[in-house]
Design a protein around this motif. Structure first.
Motif, PDB file in Angstrom:
ATOM      1  N   ARG A 267       0.834  -1.199   0.000  1.00  0.00           N
ATOM      2  CA  ARG A 267       0.000   0.000   0.000  1.00  0.00           C
ATOM      3  C   ARG A 267       0.871   1.252   0.000  1.00  0.00           C
ATOM      4  O   ARG A 267       1.976   1.263   0.556  1.00  0.00           O
ATOM      5  CB  ARG A 267      -0.916   0.037   1.226  1.00  0.00           C
ATOM      6  CG  ARG A 267      -2.102  -0.917   1.164  1.00  0.00           C
ATOM      7  CD  ARG A 267      -3.067  -0.684   2.325  1.00  0.00           C
ATOM      8  NE  ARG A 267      -4.290  -1.455   2.161  1.00  0.00           N
ATOM      9  CZ  ARG A 267      -4.487  -2.675   2.629  1.00  0.00           C
ATOM     10  NH1 ARG A 267      -3.519  -3.274   3.300  1.00  0.00           N
ATOM     11  NH2 ARG A 267      -5.638  -3.301   2.442  1.00  0.00           N
ATOM     12  N   LYS A 271       3.379  10.280   0.591  1.00  0.00           N
ATOM     13  CA  LYS A 271       3.682  11.071  -0.625  1.00  0.00           C
ATOM     14  C   LYS A 271       4.561  12.234  -0.164  1.00  0.00           C
ATOM     15  O   LYS A 271       4.105  13.364  -0.055  1.00  0.00           O
ATOM     16  CB  LYS A 271       2.385  11.558  -1.263  1.00  0.00           C
ATOM     17  CG  LYS A 271       1.470  10.431  -1.724  1.00  0.00           C
ATOM     18  CD  LYS A 271       0.106  10.957  -2.187  1.00  0.00           C
ATOM     19  CE  LYS A 271       0.219  11.852  -3.394  1.00  0.00           C
ATOM     20  NZ  LYS A 271      -1.092  12.336  -3.877  1.00  0.00           N
ATOM     21  N   TRP A 320       1.444  11.797  -9.825  1.00  0.00           N
ATOM     22  CA  TRP A 320       1.453  11.885  -8.356  1.00  0.00           C
ATOM     23  C   TRP A 320       0.074  12.191  -7.778  1.00  0.00           C
ATOM     24  O   TRP A 320      -0.326  11.618  -6.766  1.00  0.00           O
ATOM     25  CB  TRP A 320       2.453  12.973  -7.962  1.00  0.00           C
ATOM     26  CG  TRP A 320       2.761  13.083  -6.501  1.00  0.00           C
ATOM     27  CD1 TRP A 320       3.468  12.206  -5.750  1.00  0.00           C
ATOM     28  CD2 TRP A 320       2.392  14.147  -5.623  1.00  0.00           C
ATOM     29  NE1 TRP A 320       3.586  12.647  -4.457  1.00  0.00           N
ATOM     30  CE2 TRP A 320       2.928  13.859  -4.351  1.00  0.00           C
ATOM     31  CE3 TRP A 320       1.682  15.332  -5.792  1.00  0.00           C
ATOM     32  CZ2 TRP A 320       2.758  14.689  -3.251  1.00  0.00           C
ATOM     33  CZ3 TRP A 320       1.511  16.163  -4.691  1.00  0.00           C
ATOM     34  CH2 TRP A 320       2.051  15.835  -3.440  1.00  0.00           C
ATOM     35  N   GLU A 321      -0.657  13.082  -8.417  1.00  0.00           N
ATOM     36  CA  GLU A 321      -1.965  13.496  -7.904  1.00  0.00           C
ATOM     37  C   GLU A 321      -2.970  12.348  -7.883  1.00  0.00           C
ATOM     38  O   GLU A 321      -3.934  12.369  -7.121  1.00  0.00           O
ATOM     39  CB  GLU A 321      -2.529  14.647  -8.754  1.00  0.00           C
ATOM     40  CG  GLU A 321      -1.717  15.933  -8.686  1.00  0.00           C
ATOM     41  CD  GLU A 321      -1.867  16.646  -7.345  1.00  0.00           C
ATOM     42  OE1 GLU A 321      -2.748  16.239  -6.553  1.00  0.00           O
ATOM     43  OE2 GLU A 321      -1.105  17.584  -7.088  1.00  0.00           O
ATOM     44  N   SER A 322      -2.762  11.365  -8.733  1.00  0.00           N
ATOM     45  CA  SER A 322      -3.746  10.277  -8.841  1.00  0.00           C
ATOM     46  C   SER A 322      -3.622   9.251  -7.724  1.00  0.00           C
ATOM     47  O   SER A 322      -4.508   8.404  -7.558  1.00  0.00           O
ATOM     48  CB  SER A 322      -3.599   9.579 -10.193  1.00  0.00           C
ATOM     49  OG  SER A 322      -2.362   8.868 -10.271  1.00  0.00           O
ATOM     50  N   TYR A 323      -2.536   9.302  -6.944  1.00  0.00           N
ATOM     51  CA  TYR A 323      -2.345   8.335  -5.865  1.00  0.00           C
ATOM     52  C   TYR A 323      -2.812   8.896  -4.533  1.00  0.00           C
ATOM     53  O   TYR A 323      -2.577  10.074  -4.223  1.00  0.00           O
ATOM     54  CB  TYR A 323      -0.868   7.930  -5.763  1.00  0.00           C
ATOM     55  CG  TYR A 323      -0.430   7.027  -6.897  1.00  0.00           C
ATOM     56  CD1 TYR A 323      -0.619   5.649  -6.828  1.00  0.00           C
ATOM     57  CD2 TYR A 323       0.165   7.541  -8.054  1.00  0.00           C
ATOM     58  CE1 TYR A 323      -0.235   4.814  -7.866  1.00  0.00           C
ATOM     59  CE2 TYR A 323       0.556   6.723  -9.099  1.00  0.00           C
ATOM     60  CZ  TYR A 323       0.343   5.362  -9.000  1.00  0.00           C
ATOM     61  OH  TYR A 323       0.718   4.544 -10.030  1.00  0.00           O
ATOM     62  N   LYS A 324      -3.471   8.019  -3.743  1.00  0.00           N
ATOM     63  CA  LYS A 324      -3.909   8.385  -2.394  1.00  0.00           C
ATOM     64  C   LYS A 324      -3.222   7.470  -1.384  1.00  0.00           C
ATOM     65  O   LYS A 324      -2.852   6.330  -1.705  1.00  0.00           O
ATOM     66  CB  LYS A 324      -5.426   8.236  -2.262  1.00  0.00           C
ATOM     67  CG  LYS A 324      -6.236   9.067  -3.247  1.00  0.00           C
ATOM     68  CD  LYS A 324      -7.715   8.980  -2.967  1.00  0.00           C
ATOM     69  CE  LYS A 324      -8.268   7.575  -3.063  1.00  0.00           C
ATOM     70  NZ  LYS A 324      -8.179   7.006  -4.418  1.00  0.00           N
ATOM     71  N   ILE A 325      -3.067   7.963  -0.176  1.00  0.00           N
ATOM     72  CA  ILE A 325      -2.533   7.124   0.901  1.00  0.00           C
ATOM     73  C   ILE A 325      -3.454   5.918   1.072  1.00  0.00           C
ATOM     74  O   ILE A 325      -4.672   6.056   1.151  1.00  0.00           O
ATOM     75  CB  ILE A 325      -2.429   7.917   2.218  1.00  0.00           C
ATOM     76  CG1 ILE A 325      -1.573   9.166   2.047  1.00  0.00           C
ATOM     77  CG2 ILE A 325      -1.881   7.024   3.332  1.00  0.00           C
ATOM     78  CD1 ILE A 325      -0.157   8.897   1.595  1.00  0.00           C
ATOM     79  N   ASP A 327      -3.627   3.418  -1.173  1.00  0.00           N
ATOM     80  CA  ASP A 327      -3.859   2.745  -2.448  1.00  0.00           C
ATOM     81  C   ASP A 327      -3.054   1.452  -2.537  1.00  0.00           C
ATOM     82  O   ASP A 327      -1.922   1.360  -2.043  1.00  0.00           O
ATOM     83  CB  ASP A 327      -3.463   3.660  -3.610  1.00  0.00           C
ATOM     84  CG  ASP A 327      -4.524   4.688  -3.950  1.00  0.00           C
ATOM     85  OD1 ASP A 327      -5.614   4.646  -3.339  1.00  0.00           O
ATOM     86  OD2 ASP A 327      -4.266   5.529  -4.827  1.00  0.00           O
TER      87      ASP A 327
END
Length: 369
Positions: A267, A271, A320-325, A327
């Protein structure tokens, strides 16, 4: 709409990092292994990749009864699974000599054998076998160019095998030949190299036969040379990685048509700066001896593998913006064998859900002996 074959629907129930295994794909690989061998009785698969009772039993259900292993713990696990014939393919030294004979006495239903590449050590093992009142099945380990273990197939190898053949405390089993250095991705090139190195083994067998000493069995190869040795007559085959497969062998040997049956799941946990994400897949969770890439990413293919430490894997990304903590990142390890040993349990996936776990029973040095 169906998801990808590797995705699980109950990931919220799984602590990461984790190693997922897919029994339907393992079954496919077992069937494929038997198909390549042509006869299930020729197979002596190596258990070092998975070190797990359930996968041993899956093979036994298809008629595989001979196995190869590297440690006393793996041998004991096989004995607990009622394997009939187990080769410990490591020259026994130190306390492992004592442990071997304890193993033999504790599990009399299993025939254990070992190997040797040194005359002085063979004499030592003969003395200890005598002290235990046993006859020890023993293979001659032959070096065909890997230069890791084994004896060069020359006059000294003849003398050693003669000693094994006449010693009343040893049963000479035949030759053990591992050619793991032959990994050319071109099948014909690999075959030519394998055939050339194996020629010296056949010559040794012929030389011994001329002296009245028969070599009944040859165990040859690992996964890369498995399909080549399968073309020979009267050779036992000992692939191991084929059961779970990995990205490294998958890229090199597509002609084997094995399926990846083990997937790492991790996971995103940070970031720290724009363009960088970090997952929880550190050295402790995947074999770290490979150069980057160490994992073939399945669902996050934009990620560039930058660095790794004990608990963290750092990636670069232009998304980078497309990933969330939190994921999920799925990937296939480049080298599965030492990766499995990092996990106490394998998470078992059926119908897109983790439904249980299998213990990696022989990941340590010892079970009970």
């Amino acid at each position: 709409m169906e998801g990808n074959w590797y995705e699980i629907q109950n990931d919220h129930e799984i602590a990461t990092p984790a190693l997922l295994v897919y029994p339907d794909r393992i079954t496919y690989n077992i069937k494929r292994m038997i198909e390549i061998a042509g006869d299930v009785n020729r197979l002596r698969p190596h258990v070092k990749t998975y070190k797990n009772a359930e996968i041993i039993r899956m093979q036994q259900a298809y008629g595989i009864h001979k196995f190869k292993c590297a440690t006393i713990a793996e041998a004991e696990l096989l004995a607990q699974c009622m394997a009939g014939d187990v080769l410990i393919a490591m020259q026994l030294v130190g306390q492992n000599v004592t442990r071997f004979y304890e193993l033999v006495k504790t599990y009399p239903e299993t025939r254990f054998s070992t190997l040797v590449d040194d005359l002085g050590h063979a004499k030592l093992l003969s003395d200890i076998s005598c002290q235990n009142g046993l006859i020890t099945p023993m293979w001659l380990d032959i070096n065909v160019g890997m230069n890791r273990t084994g004896i060069i197939p020359d006059k000294s190898a003849q003398e050693l095998y003669k000693y094994l053949s006449v010693n009343k405390h040893i049963q000479a089993m035949g030759f053990h030949v591992y050619d793991g250095h032959l990994r050319d991705s071109d099948f014909e090139q690999r075959k030519n190299q394998c055939d050339a190195s194996f020629g010296s083994v056949l010559q040794l067998k012929e030389d011994l036969s001329a002296q009245g000493i028969n070599v009944d069995t040859i165990i040859a190869g690992g996964s890369p040379s498995f399909p080549i040795h399968a073309l020979r007559k009267d050779v036992e085959l000992s692939p191991g990685t084929v059961l779970l497969w990995d990205a490294g062998y998958g890229k090199r040997f597509p002609e084997m048509d094995m399926q990846v049956a083990a997937v790492l799941i991790s996971r995103v946990l940070s970031k720290p700066v724009e363009g960088i994400i970090t997952s929880d897949l550190g050295h402790k969770s995947i074999a770290p001896e490979m150069n980057f890439p160490r994992i073939e990413l399945l669902n996050a293919k934009d990620l560039e593998q930058v660095s790794q430490s004990e608990e963290h894997f750092v990636f670069k990304t232009n998304q980078w913006e497309s990933y969330k903590i939190g994921d999920l990142i799925y990937g296939i390890p480049m080298h599965i064998c030492p990766t499995v040993a990092k996990y106490q349990y394998l998470q078992v996936v059926k119908s897109a859900k983790v439904v249980g776990r299998w213990k990696v029973g022989a990941r340590g040095q010892k079970i009970s002996i």
